[in-house]
Design a protein around this motif. Sequence first.
Motif, PDB file in Angstrom:
ATOM      1  N   ASP A 135      -1.007   4.355   3.134  1.00 10.10           N
ATOM      2  CA  ASP A 135       0.016   4.504   4.172  1.00 10.10           C
ATOM      3  C   ASP A 135      -0.238   3.564   5.350  1.00 10.10           C
ATOM      4  OD1 ASP A 135       2.401   5.790   5.139  1.00 10.10           O
ATOM      5  OD2 ASP A 135       1.132   6.827   6.596  1.00 10.10           O
ATOM      6  N   LEU A 136      -1.493   3.314   5.656  1.00  5.10           N
ATOM      7  CA  LEU A 136      -1.812   2.394   6.749  1.00  5.10           C
ATOM      8  C   LEU A 136      -1.366   0.973   6.433  1.00  5.10           C
ATOM      9  CD1 LEU A 136      -5.367   3.672   7.759  1.00  5.10           C
ATOM     10  CD2 LEU A 136      -3.233   3.946   9.048  1.00  5.10           C
ATOM     11  N   LEU A 137      -1.335   0.627   5.151  1.00  2.00           N
ATOM     12  CA  LEU A 137      -0.940  -0.715   4.727  1.00  2.00           C
ATOM     13  C   LEU A 137       0.522  -0.797   4.296  1.00  2.00           C
ATOM     14  CD1 LEU A 137      -4.059  -1.370   2.481  1.00  2.00           C
ATOM     15  CD2 LEU A 137      -3.698  -2.184   4.825  1.00  2.00           C
ATOM     16  N   HIS A 138       1.178   0.333   4.247  1.00  2.00           N
ATOM     17  CA  HIS A 138       2.519   0.454   3.655  1.00  2.00           C
ATOM     18  C   HIS A 138       3.619   0.204   4.678  1.00  2.00           C
ATOM     19  CE1 HIS A 138       5.956   2.820   2.015  1.00  2.00           C
ATOM     20  NE2 HIS A 138       5.559   2.254   0.896  1.00  2.00           N
ATOM     21  N   ASP A 139       4.736  -0.325   4.176  1.00  2.00           N
ATOM     22  CA  ASP A 139       5.936  -0.524   4.977  1.00  2.00           C
ATOM     23  C   ASP A 139       6.499   0.849   5.372  1.00  2.00           C
ATOM     24  OD1 ASP A 139       8.356  -1.283   6.071  1.00  2.00           O
ATOM     25  OD2 ASP A 139       9.270  -1.798   4.156  1.00  2.00           O
ATOM     26  N   ARG A 140       6.608   1.115   6.636  1.00  2.00           N
ATOM     27  CA  ARG A 140       7.029   2.428   7.143  1.00  2.00           C
ATOM     28  C   ARG A 140       8.513   2.722   6.946  1.00  2.00           C
ATOM     29  NH1 ARG A 140       2.420   5.305   8.590  1.00  2.00           N
ATOM     30  NH2 ARG A 140       0.958   3.832   9.422  1.00  2.00           N
ATOM     31  N   GLN A 141       9.282   1.764   6.439  1.00  2.00           N
ATOM     32  CA  GLN A 141      10.709   1.996   6.253  1.00  2.00           C
ATOM     33  C   GLN A 141      11.000   2.874   5.044  1.00  2.00           C
ATOM     34  OE1 GLN A 141      12.438  -1.886   6.079  1.00  2.00           O
ATOM     35  NE2 GLN A 141      12.265  -2.243   8.272  1.00  2.00           N
ATOM     36  N   HIS A 142      10.042   3.018   4.145  1.00  2.00           N
ATOM     37  CA  HIS A 142      10.234   3.818   2.941  1.00  2.00           C
ATOM     38  C   HIS A 142       9.167   4.909   2.876  1.00  2.00           C
ATOM     39  CE1 HIS A 142      12.043  -0.110   2.022  1.00  2.00           C
ATOM     40  NE2 HIS A 142      12.946   0.610   1.375  1.00  2.00           N
ATOM     41  N   ASN A 143       9.561   6.064   2.353  1.00  2.00           N
ATOM     42  CA  ASN A 143       8.592   7.140   2.167  1.00  2.00           C
ATOM     43  C   ASN A 143       7.659   6.804   1.018  1.00  2.00           C
ATOM     44  OD1 ASN A 143       9.640   8.692   4.219  1.00  2.00           O
ATOM     45  ND2 ASN A 143      11.045   9.782   2.865  1.00  2.00           N
ATOM     46  N   LEU A 144       6.399   7.079   1.222  1.00  2.00           N
ATOM     47  CA  LEU A 144       5.381   6.815   0.212  1.00  2.00           C
ATOM     48  C   LEU A 144       5.243   8.040  -0.689  1.00  2.00           C
ATOM     49  CD1 LEU A 144       3.210   4.709  -0.574  1.00  2.00           C
ATOM     50  CD2 LEU A 144       1.656   5.889   0.965  1.00  2.00           C
ATOM     51  N   PRO A 145       5.358   7.880  -2.013  1.00  2.00           N
ATOM     52  CA  PRO A 145       5.206   9.041  -2.899  1.00  2.00           C
ATOM     53  C   PRO A 145       3.745   9.472  -3.008  1.00  2.00           C
ATOM     54  CG  PRO A 145       5.569   7.054  -4.194  1.00  2.00           C
ATOM     55  CD  PRO A 145       5.688   6.659  -2.750  1.00  2.00           C
ATOM     56  N   PHE A 146       3.520  10.776  -3.107  1.00  2.00           N
ATOM     57  CA  PHE A 146       2.165  11.318  -3.184  1.00  2.00           C
ATOM     58  C   PHE A 146       1.705  11.512  -4.631  1.00  2.00           C
ATOM     59  CE2 PHE A 146      -0.916  14.915  -2.498  1.00  2.00           C
ATOM     60  CZ  PHE A 146      -1.850  14.165  -1.800  1.00  2.00           C
ATOM     61  N   GLY A 147       2.640  11.627  -5.567  1.00  2.00           N
ATOM     62  CA  GLY A 147       2.301  11.846  -6.971  1.00  2.00           C
ATOM     63  C   GLY A 147       1.349  10.812  -7.555  1.00  2.00           C
ATOM     64  N   PRO A 148       1.595   9.508  -7.328  1.00  2.00           N
ATOM     65  CA  PRO A 148       0.658   8.513  -7.864  1.00  2.00           C
ATOM     66  C   PRO A 148      -0.757   8.647  -7.293  1.00  2.00           C
ATOM     67  CG  PRO A 148       2.736   7.482  -7.316  1.00  2.00           C
ATOM     68  CD  PRO A 148       2.805   8.882  -6.789  1.00  2.00           C
ATOM     69  N   MET A 149      -0.866   9.117  -6.064  1.00  2.00           N
ATOM     70  CA  MET A 149      -2.202   9.322  -5.478  1.00  2.00           C
ATOM     71  C   MET A 149      -2.922  10.470  -6.194  1.00  2.00           C
ATOM     72  SD  MET A 149      -1.903   6.955  -3.338  1.00  2.00           S
ATOM     73  CE  MET A 149      -0.479   6.100  -2.721  1.00  2.00           C
ATOM     74  N   LEU A 150      -2.173  11.531  -6.500  1.00  2.00           N
ATOM     75  CA  LEU A 150      -2.756  12.643  -7.258  1.00  2.00           C
ATOM     76  C   LEU A 150      -3.181  12.181  -8.652  1.00  2.00           C
ATOM     77  CD1 LEU A 150      -0.282  15.505  -6.280  1.00  2.00           C
ATOM     78  CD2 LEU A 150      -2.723  15.436  -5.757  1.00  2.00           C
ATOM     79  N   ALA A 151      -2.353  11.341  -9.282  1.00  3.44           N
ATOM     80  CA  ALA A 151      -2.683  10.844 -10.620  1.00  3.44           C
ATOM     81  C   ALA A 151      -3.942   9.969 -10.585  1.00  3.44           C
ATOM     82  CB  ALA A 151      -1.505  10.058 -11.192  1.00  3.44           C
ATOM     83  N   LEU A 152      -4.019   9.075  -9.619  1.00  5.05           N
ATOM     84  CA  LEU A 152      -5.194   8.200  -9.503  1.00  5.05           C
ATOM     85  C   LEU A 152      -6.450   9.012  -9.197  1.00  5.05           C
ATOM     86  CD1 LEU A 152      -6.411   5.384  -9.526  1.00  5.05           C
ATOM     87  CD2 LEU A 152      -5.698   5.127  -7.133  1.00  5.05           C
TER      88      LEU A 152
END
Length: 160
Positions: A135-152
């Motif tokens: 999220d710190l590196l992510h473009d704030r205009q779009h919501n970041l999905p949490f599912g891929p983080m859980l998968a990783l």
Amino acid sequence: MKKLNIEIMIMYWVSVLIFRGVGIESLRLMLVGAVLMKLSREDIKGHRLPDRIIMIGCAVSLLRIFEGDTVAELALGVIPAISVLAVVLILDMIRNRSTLGGGDIKMMFMIGLNFGMYRTFVIILIAGILFVAVDLLHDRQHNLPFGPMLALASWMAIIK
């Protein structure tokens, strides 16, 4: 993109075999990995985690019974998801907006059924750290999905 998904899946399956050997647990983890990969793709594409895919992951958790786990041990696996749900509900009331989607909570339930209580707490912690870092590196205009983080984080958890 499809080729990359296949390559990631193969790397996951190989890591399962390296760290867990051959057996029912490896089969279950490979099936769970396929479910997590599909859920990640769905979450990235449309910020949705379909119930039918989550239910497949929950059904796969029944293989734990053949590994010697009891139904009670499976049930204990959902405690981390219930804990997160309680915190999310409180935060939603305080902030007056949604902090985490219902699909993410259901995905945590599925992970809990497959990985057990203690490992699921660790998975949720690692996923939270990954989310903050991305999220710190992510473009704030779009919501970041949490599912891929859980998968990783679940992939990381297969290492004993």
